[in-house]
Design a protein around this motif. Structure first.
Motif, PDB file in Angstrom:
ATOM      1  N   ASP A 138      49.585 -30.500 -53.400  1.00  0.00           N
ATOM      2  CA  ASP A 138      49.617 -30.776 -51.876  1.00  0.00           C
ATOM      3  C   ASP A 138      48.773 -29.914 -51.086  1.00  0.00           C
ATOM      4  O   ASP A 138      48.408 -28.830 -51.259  1.00  0.00           O
ATOM      5  CB  ASP A 138      50.979 -30.379 -51.549  1.00  0.00           C
ATOM      6  CG  ASP A 138      52.184 -31.178 -52.134  1.00  0.00           C
ATOM      7  OD1 ASP A 138      51.824 -32.443 -51.915  1.00  0.00           O
ATOM      8  OD2 ASP A 138      53.128 -30.566 -52.070  1.00  0.00           O
ATOM      9  N   THR A 139      47.962 -30.476 -50.276  1.00  0.00           N
ATOM     10  CA  THR A 139      47.031 -29.692 -49.536  1.00  0.00           C
ATOM     11  C   THR A 139      46.735 -30.261 -48.138  1.00  0.00           C
ATOM     12  O   THR A 139      47.364 -31.237 -47.721  1.00  0.00           O
ATOM     13  CB  THR A 139      45.395 -30.049 -50.149  1.00  0.00           C
ATOM     14  OG1 THR A 139      44.484 -29.120 -49.426  1.00  0.00           O
ATOM     15  CG2 THR A 139      45.163 -31.409 -50.130  1.00  0.00           C
ATOM     16  N   SER A 140      46.221 -29.466 -47.213  1.00  0.00           N
ATOM     17  CA  SER A 140      45.782 -29.652 -45.873  1.00  0.00           C
ATOM     18  C   SER A 140      44.320 -29.819 -45.616  1.00  0.00           C
ATOM     19  O   SER A 140      43.457 -29.064 -46.143  1.00  0.00           O
ATOM     20  CB  SER A 140      46.461 -28.812 -44.942  1.00  0.00           C
ATOM     21  OG  SER A 140      47.881 -28.714 -45.057  1.00  0.00           O
ATOM     22  N   THR A 154      47.785 -33.671 -43.813  1.00  0.00           N
ATOM     23  CA  THR A 154      48.313 -33.204 -44.879  1.00  0.00           C
ATOM     24  C   THR A 154      48.341 -34.238 -45.954  1.00  0.00           C
ATOM     25  O   THR A 154      49.059 -35.417 -45.662  1.00  0.00           O
ATOM     26  CB  THR A 154      49.731 -32.447 -44.779  1.00  0.00           C
ATOM     27  OG1 THR A 154      49.478 -31.550 -43.624  1.00  0.00           O
ATOM     28  CG2 THR A 154      50.398 -32.076 -45.846  1.00  0.00           C
TER      29      THR A 154
END
Length: 133
Positions: free
Chosen positions: A86-88, A69
């Motif tokens: 925000d990203t995974s 993440t």
């Protein structure tokens, strides 16, 4: 005084075999040592060794499925204004063939070494660390 000739022979053989066994096994076995700036210093040998070997483990490297993440920045996109998102990232299980694990040794590292070839060669098998942390 008469001594038993067979007892004398047995005693002589026992002494001789013991002496040869000590000579054969002397200089062999595992020993702790320290990597220096120019070689390897074994704990039980007063001279530093410049010519030694390091064990390498060939094999298959497997990485399990995992996720990371983080934050990405969308720069140079029209109307994004350098937004952070925000990203995974998901990574599937992967296997890499023909991988070789090599010891990364630095001066001061404690190592486990094994004498081979009748004590003529030394192989560093692993780095040794404290079990307390």
């Amino acid at each position: 005084m008469n001594k038993d000739p067979y007892g004398q022979l047995a005693s002589a053989l026992y002494s001789s075999v013991g002496k040869h066994a000590r000579q054969a096994f002397g200089g062999t076995g595992a020993v702790l040592g320290t990597i220096t700036g120019t070689g390897l210093k074994l704990d039980d040998f007063k001279h530093e060794l410049q010519d030694y070997m390091v064990a390498e483990t060939p094999g298959l490297f497997t990485v399990p499925r995992y996720m990371v993440t983080g934050t990405t920045v969308q720069a140079e996109q029209p109307n994004w204004d350098n937004k952070q998102i925000d990203t995974s990232f998901y990574f599937e299980k992967n296997e890499v063939e023909d991988v070789s694990l090599k010891l990364a040794l630095q001066p001061g590292d404690r190592v486990l070494a094994v004498r081979v070839n009748g004590g003529n060669d030394v192989v560093v098998v692993s780095k040794v660390v404290s079990g307390h942390g």
